[in-house]
Write a protein that holds these residues in place. Structure first.
Motif, PDB file in Angstrom:
ATOM      1  N   GLU A   1      65.079  35.635 -62.932  1.00 10.69           N
ATOM      2  CA  GLU A   1      65.094  36.919 -62.206  1.00 10.69           C
ATOM      3  C   GLU A   1      66.079  37.890 -62.847  1.00 10.69           C
ATOM      4  OE1 GLU A   1      65.277  34.001 -58.681  1.00 10.69           O
ATOM      5  OE2 GLU A   1      64.952  33.744 -60.832  1.00 10.69           O
ATOM      6  N   ASP A   2      67.282  37.394 -63.151  1.00  6.56           N
ATOM      7  CA  ASP A   2      68.299  38.237 -63.779  1.00  6.56           C
ATOM      8  C   ASP A   2      67.846  38.730 -65.149  1.00  6.56           C
ATOM      9  OD1 ASP A   2      70.207  38.379 -61.826  1.00  6.56           O
ATOM     10  OD2 ASP A   2      71.344  36.647 -62.516  1.00  6.56           O
ATOM     11  N   LYS A   3      67.209  37.860 -65.905  1.00  2.99           N
ATOM     12  CA  LYS A   3      66.743  38.258 -67.240  1.00  2.99           C
ATOM     13  C   LYS A   3      65.740  39.402 -67.148  1.00  2.99           C
ATOM     14  CE  LYS A   3      67.229  33.709 -69.452  1.00  2.99           C
ATOM     15  NZ  LYS A   3      66.490  32.601 -70.087  1.00  2.99           N
ATOM     16  N   VAL A   4      64.817  39.275 -66.214  1.00  2.00           N
ATOM     17  CA  VAL A   4      63.768  40.292 -66.071  1.00  2.00           C
ATOM     18  C   VAL A   4      64.358  41.620 -65.611  1.00  2.00           C
ATOM     19  CG1 VAL A   4      61.729  40.937 -64.732  1.00  2.00           C
ATOM     20  CG2 VAL A   4      61.906  38.646 -65.713  1.00  2.00           C
ATOM     21  N   VAL A   5      65.337  41.568 -64.718  1.00  5.40           N
ATOM     22  CA  VAL A   5      65.951  42.788 -64.194  1.00  5.40           C
ATOM     23  C   VAL A   5      66.893  43.429 -65.215  1.00  5.40           C
ATOM     24  CG1 VAL A   5      67.531  43.703 -62.443  1.00  5.40           C
ATOM     25  CG2 VAL A   5      65.727  42.100 -61.784  1.00  5.40           C
TER      26      VAL A   5
ATOM     27  N   TYR B   1      56.957  30.910 -74.317  1.00  5.71           N
ATOM     28  CA  TYR B   1      57.567  32.181 -73.909  1.00  5.71           C
ATOM     29  C   TYR B   1      56.971  32.685 -72.590  1.00  5.71           C
ATOM     30  CZ  TYR B   1      59.086  32.437 -78.813  1.00  5.71           C
ATOM     31  OH  TYR B   1      59.643  32.164 -80.037  1.00  5.71           O
ATOM     32  N   THR B   2      57.785  33.444 -71.866  1.00 11.00           N
ATOM     33  CA  THR B   2      57.260  34.199 -70.733  1.00 11.00           C
ATOM     34  C   THR B   2      56.501  35.400 -71.288  1.00 11.00           C
ATOM     35  OG1 THR B   2      59.230  35.605 -70.564  1.00 11.00           O
ATOM     36  CG2 THR B   2      59.234  33.548 -69.295  1.00 11.00           C
ATOM     37  N   ASN B   3      55.853  36.153 -70.418  1.00 13.31           N
ATOM     38  CA  ASN B   3      55.124  37.346 -70.858  1.00 13.31           C
ATOM     39  C   ASN B   3      55.178  38.400 -69.754  1.00 13.31           C
ATOM     40  OD1 ASN B   3      52.939  36.620 -68.953  1.00 13.31           O
ATOM     41  ND2 ASN B   3      52.556  34.961 -70.430  1.00 13.31           N
ATOM     42  N   GLU B   4      54.519  39.505 -69.972  1.00 13.73           N
ATOM     43  CA  GLU B   4      54.595  40.603 -69.015  1.00 13.73           C
ATOM     44  C   GLU B   4      54.019  40.215 -67.654  1.00 13.73           C
ATOM     45  OE1 GLU B   4      55.562  43.814 -67.090  1.00 13.73           O
ATOM     46  OE2 GLU B   4      56.266  43.323 -69.115  1.00 13.73           O
TER      47      GLU B   4
ATOM     48  N   GLU C   1      59.907  42.068 -73.803  1.00 17.49           N
ATOM     49  CA  GLU C   1      58.537  41.721 -73.437  1.00 17.49           C
ATOM     50  C   GLU C   1      58.356  40.240 -73.138  1.00 17.49           C
ATOM     51  OE1 GLU C   1      56.005  43.094 -76.537  1.00 17.49           O
ATOM     52  OE2 GLU C   1      56.394  45.229 -76.143  1.00 17.49           O
ATOM     53  N   ARG C   2      59.290  39.426 -73.633  1.00 24.83           N
ATOM     54  CA  ARG C   2      59.181  37.994 -73.388  1.00 24.83           C
ATOM     55  C   ARG C   2      60.560  37.337 -73.507  1.00 24.83           C
ATOM     56  NH1 ARG C   2      56.359  35.211 -78.754  1.00 24.83           N
ATOM     57  NH2 ARG C   2      58.049  35.674 -80.218  1.00 24.83           N
ATOM     58  N   HIS C   3      60.697  36.171 -72.908  1.00 28.65           N
ATOM     59  CA  HIS C   3      61.909  35.367 -73.010  1.00 28.65           C
ATOM     60  C   HIS C   3      61.511  33.959 -73.435  1.00 28.65           C
ATOM     61  CE1 HIS C   3      64.509  38.385 -71.130  1.00 28.65           C
ATOM     62  NE2 HIS C   3      63.523  38.606 -70.281  1.00 28.65           N
ATOM     63  N   GLN C   4      62.260  33.380 -74.356  1.00 33.32           N
ATOM     64  CA  GLN C   4      61.891  32.054 -74.854  1.00 33.32           C
ATOM     65  C   GLN C   4      62.247  30.967 -73.844  1.00 33.32           C
ATOM     66  OE1 GLN C   4      63.879  31.444 -78.590  1.00 33.32           O
ATOM     67  NE2 GLN C   4      65.845  30.897 -77.644  1.00 33.32           N
TER      68      GLN C   4
ATOM     69  N   MET D   1      64.440  29.045 -67.639  1.00 32.20           N
ATOM     70  CA  MET D   1      63.681  29.594 -66.520  1.00 32.20           C
ATOM     71  C   MET D   1      64.230  29.098 -65.186  1.00 32.20           C
ATOM     72  SD  MET D   1      59.563  29.999 -66.414  1.00 32.20           S
ATOM     73  CE  MET D   1      58.762  31.311 -65.482  1.00 32.20           C
ATOM     74  N   SER D   2      65.560  29.057 -65.048  1.00 31.38           N
ATOM     75  CA  SER D   2      66.136  28.714 -63.753  1.00 31.38           C
ATOM     76  C   SER D   2      65.802  29.828 -62.768  1.00 31.38           C
ATOM     77  CB  SER D   2      67.645  28.531 -63.862  1.00 31.38           C
ATOM     78  OG  SER D   2      68.279  29.734 -64.211  1.00 31.38           O
ATOM     79  N   SER D   3      65.701  29.461 -61.500  1.00 35.22           N
ATOM     80  CA  SER D   3      65.221  30.431 -60.516  1.00 35.22           C
ATOM     81  C   SER D   3      65.563  29.974 -59.105  1.00 35.22           C
ATOM     82  CB  SER D   3      63.699  30.593 -60.648  1.00 35.22           C
ATOM     83  OG  SER D   3      63.190  31.460 -59.654  1.00 35.22           O
ATOM     84  N   SER D   4      65.569  30.935 -58.182  1.00 35.89           N
ATOM     85  CA  SER D   4      65.696  30.602 -56.757  1.00 35.89           C
ATOM     86  C   SER D   4      64.534  31.222 -55.984  1.00 35.89           C
ATOM     87  CB  SER D   4      67.038  31.118 -56.209  1.00 35.89           C
ATOM     88  OG  SER D   4      67.113  32.525 -56.317  1.00 35.89           O
ATOM     89  N   MET D   5      63.447  31.501 -56.702  1.00 30.58           N
ATOM     90  CA  MET D   5      62.255  32.076 -56.066  1.00 30.58           C
ATOM     91  C   MET D   5      61.624  31.065 -55.098  1.00 30.58           C
ATOM     92  SD  MET D   5      61.426  35.180 -56.759  1.00 30.58           S
ATOM     93  CE  MET D   5      61.525  36.530 -57.941  1.00 30.58           C
ATOM     94  N   PRO D   6      60.849  31.559 -54.127  1.00 25.86           N
ATOM     95  CA  PRO D   6      60.150  30.651 -53.210  1.00 25.86           C
ATOM     96  C   PRO D   6      59.188  29.745 -53.969  1.00 25.86           C
ATOM     97  CG  PRO D   6      60.084  32.910 -52.397  1.00 25.86           C
ATOM     98  CD  PRO D   6      60.617  32.976 -53.787  1.00 25.86           C
ATOM     99  N   GLU D   7      58.819  28.643 -53.344  1.00 26.06           N
ATOM    100  CA  GLU D   7      57.987  27.640 -53.993  1.00 26.06           C
ATOM    101  C   GLU D   7      56.660  28.209 -54.486  1.00 26.06           C
ATOM    102  OE1 GLU D   7      56.722  23.019 -53.040  1.00 26.06           O
ATOM    103  OE2 GLU D   7      57.174  24.384 -51.380  1.00 26.06           O
ATOM    104  N   ASP D   8      56.001  29.045 -53.672  1.00 25.05           N
ATOM    105  CA  ASP D   8      54.701  29.588 -54.074  1.00 25.05           C
ATOM    106  C   ASP D   8      54.837  30.531 -55.268  1.00 25.05           C
ATOM    107  OD1 ASP D   8      56.038  31.238 -51.998  1.00 25.05           O
ATOM    108  OD2 ASP D   8      54.373  32.614 -52.350  1.00 25.05           O
ATOM    109  N   VAL D   9      55.938  31.291 -55.308  1.00 24.43           N
ATOM    110  CA  VAL D   9      56.164  32.205 -56.429  1.00 24.43           C
ATOM    111  C   VAL D   9      56.471  31.413 -57.695  1.00 24.43           C
ATOM    112  CG1 VAL D   9      57.580  34.102 -57.306  1.00 24.43           C
ATOM    113  CG2 VAL D   9      56.986  34.013 -54.872  1.00 24.43           C
TER     114      VAL D   9
END
Length: 618
Positions: free
Chosen positions: A283-287, A248-251, A293-296, A314-322
């Motif tokens: 990103e969409d899930k968090v927004v 899971y993700t977390n805060e 509090e978490r996503h599986q 956990m698909s994403s388009s965040m920068p590599e470092d993020v």
């Protein structure tokens, strides 16, 4: 300058899941067919999660198989883990899902294409469709080759003018860094095909040797594996399965994402295309779900020949470092190494309102389309459309009547009907809730529903169809026997009922009434059914379901009968839609152009100038 010039019956553009099914259907119907791919490495590629099936998608694969498609056969040969989802619920929503060996699935499909009689697989970019007097006459490749044909099937997936994005990085490639198809869009628009931009995305792939699986929940496959294809012997696919894992993700993960939202091209305005609502980025899930509090996340293998693990959810388009920063907050991924970055991909596609229900373009005769190019998402949706577009292209070339699958007889019918009649502003995803007759459209009875159609088309052999007819006969005969059988009250009967936590009987009871008890089933009652014939498992399953849900099934059959009566009514050619009081004003404009309006509930059908029957839903 001399160039290659060849003649085929059908040209298929794209060798993804839609293209493979389209090309195989045409070739198996005896037509000389060529299928083009921008890369031989992209044949039946799974650029996102390498799995087949899942909720409602499993229904599509079973139906595709019943019509003579290839996907079910291929996944049965190449799966790593198999699960029947929603087993705690009723059979209408049971859905088979299998994790595939990504490489082997592609290799197996490529072997199938290359071994198929009448079919040529070629690496080249199709740059132009050739149209004369509103009818397809051929296609040209970027290298200048000309391929004369009677029909073209467009299955371009996410490759048309594709670009992949993460952070400030923009790569003008197709998925997985493969070559994009940049020239065909202009030719389509020149011939009156309207295009739009959609987008989808994928998570990072992680080096499995850098994952701490002890911090995750191990996920196992089913003890008894159920095949996708009705032609696969269940005993032949029982094997040791590979585990998947849940974390899971977390805060802390969410905090990193919120802090860097301005660096995501989805939120900075760089991405123009619309993404799938039902497969959102992290990103969409968090927004959008800020209260969670978490996503599986499911950590799933890409194949036996690689240690890459897919981080589903956990698909994403965040920068590599993020990406590194946020993945490292997930339990088990603290020291994970990224093998492939997550990215979003934009591409050209169409609004499927430009198609008939046969998946032929209204503006260009002989031009068909299937898959993500039609504005859908998912391998299974693509394959289903590819099969329909393929066999309808073949039927047109052969001078035979094209086939329209009804939404009351298949999930594929629901999928295509939704695409070609409803306004879709995002990539379409199949769901069980979209099928109003889902109790009849179960994945377990797909062969009984659709094999007759597949046989009539010419994609199901006589031998296979004969077994389906025999199976139907056995089911009906056994149901009749069970309904007539009486069970008396005796020690053997009541001892069995008690052992199964069921109430003992004090008087005689119909055997079918015992089967209807939630805790009992046709197979569990075998010890007190001495006259029971020796029947295959697939027959016993149908007997059990049909007895248990008889009342609901009967009611839904009546609904379908009513639906078909309404659907056969035609709207007069000169009708004034302003005089229809129940038709909202905002939906009257454009009826003549689009052929149908969709607002929720079926009302009536009609013919709009083209001679094609369409629905109006108001």
């Amino acid at each position: 300058m001399s160039v290659v010039e060849e003649t085929y019956d059908v040209v298929v553009v794209g060798a993804g899941h839609a293209g493979c099914e389209a090309a195989l259907a045409c070739a198996r119907l005896g037509l000389k067919t060529i299928i083009f791919t921008v890369s031989m490495d992209s044949v039946a590629l799974m650029p996102c999660n390498p799995n087949i099936g899942g909720s409602s998608k499993g229904h599509l694969v079973r139906e595709l198989d019943a019509l003579g498609g290839q996907m079910g056969i291929n996944i049965d040969k190449t799966f790593l883990q198999s699960k029947m989802l929603n087993k705690s619920k009723g059979p209408a929503v049971h859905s088979l899902r299998a994790q595939a060996d990504k490489l082997q699935y592609s290799v197996e499909m490529k072997k199938t294409l290359q071994a198929q009689e009448n079919l040529t697989l070629r690496q080249a970019e199709v740059s132009e469709i050739m149209v004369e007097d509103g009818k397809i006459v051929g296609a040209k490749t970027f290298s200048g080759g000309t391929y004369h044909c009677k029909a073209v099937v467009l299955c371009t997936g996410t490759y048309l003018k594709a670009r992949c994005l993460y952070g400030d990085v923009i790569e003008y490639t197709g998925p997985n860094g493969l070559k994009a198809a940049n020239t065909l869009s202009a030719s389509l628009e020149k011939n009156g095909i309207e295009l739009r931009r959609f987008k989808t995305g994928t998570p990072a792939r992680i080096d499995g040797s850098t994952i701490d699986y002890s911090k995750m929940e191990e996920q196992f496959g089913d003890e008894r594996i159920v095949p996708f294809s009705f032609t696969t012997d269940p005993d032949s696919i029982q094997k040791k399965q590979v585990s998947c894992y849940l974390t899971y993700t977390n805060e802390k993960t969410h905090e990193i994402i919120r802090k860097n939202l301005d660096r995501s091209p989805m939120y900075s305005g760089v991405i123009e295309g619309t993404g799938p609502r039902y497969c959102p980025s992290i990103e969409d899930k968090v927004v959008k779900f800020a209260e969670k509090e978490r996503h599986q996340l499911f950590v799933e293998p890409e194949g036996l020949s690689t240690n890459e693990m897919y981080i589903s959810g956990m698909s994403s388009s965040m920068p590599e470092d993020v990406q590194y920063e946020m993945y490292h907050t997930v339990p088990g991924l603290e020291h994970a190494t990224i093998v492939r970055n997550a990215y979003a991909i934009e591409y050209d596609c169409i609004d499927a309102n430009q198609l008939y229900a046969t998946l032929e373009f209204k503006k260009v005769k002989g031009l068909f389309a299937g898959g993500q190019f039609n504005g859908s998402s998912g391998y299974e949706e693509a394959a289903a459309q590819g099969l329909v577009a393929g066999f309808n292209a073949a039927l047109e070339v052969l001078g035979r009547e094209q086939v329209v699958l009804d939404r009351s007889e298949s999930y594929i019918g629901v999928l295509i009907d939704d695409l070609v009649t409803k306004e879709s502003h995002e990539p379409y995803r199949m769901m069980t809730s979209r099928a109003e007759y889902r109790l009849l459209l179960r994945q377990d009875n797909a062969d009984l529903r659709l094999s007759k159609i597949g046989h009539a088309i010419g994609l199901i052999s006589d031998e296979r169809y004969d077994w389906v007819c025999k199976k139907e006969e056995l089911i009906e005969k056994e149901i009749a026997r069970v309904k007539e059988k009486n069970i008396g009250s005796n020690k053997k009967v009541n001892d069995l009922l008690k052992s199964l936590d069921s109430i003992p009987v004090t008087n005689g009871v119909k055997f079918c009434d015992l089967i209807r008890r939630p805790e009992l089933s046709y197979d569990l009652l075998a010890p007190i059914d001495e006259e029971r014939p020796d029947l295959p498992e697939e027959v016993r399953e149908q007997v059990n379901i049909n007895i248990k849900y008889e009342g609901y099934i009967t009611r839904q059959i009546k609904q379908v009968e009513h639906f078909k009566k309404i659907e056969s009514k035609k709207i007069p050619a000169g009708i004034d839609y302003d005089d229809v009081p129940s038709l909202p004003v905002k939906h009257r404009t454009g009826i003549q152009n689009f052929g149908s309006i969709s607002c929720g509930h079926f009302c009536f059908v009609g013919i709009f100038g083209t001679g094609k029957v369409s629905k109006i839903i108001v």
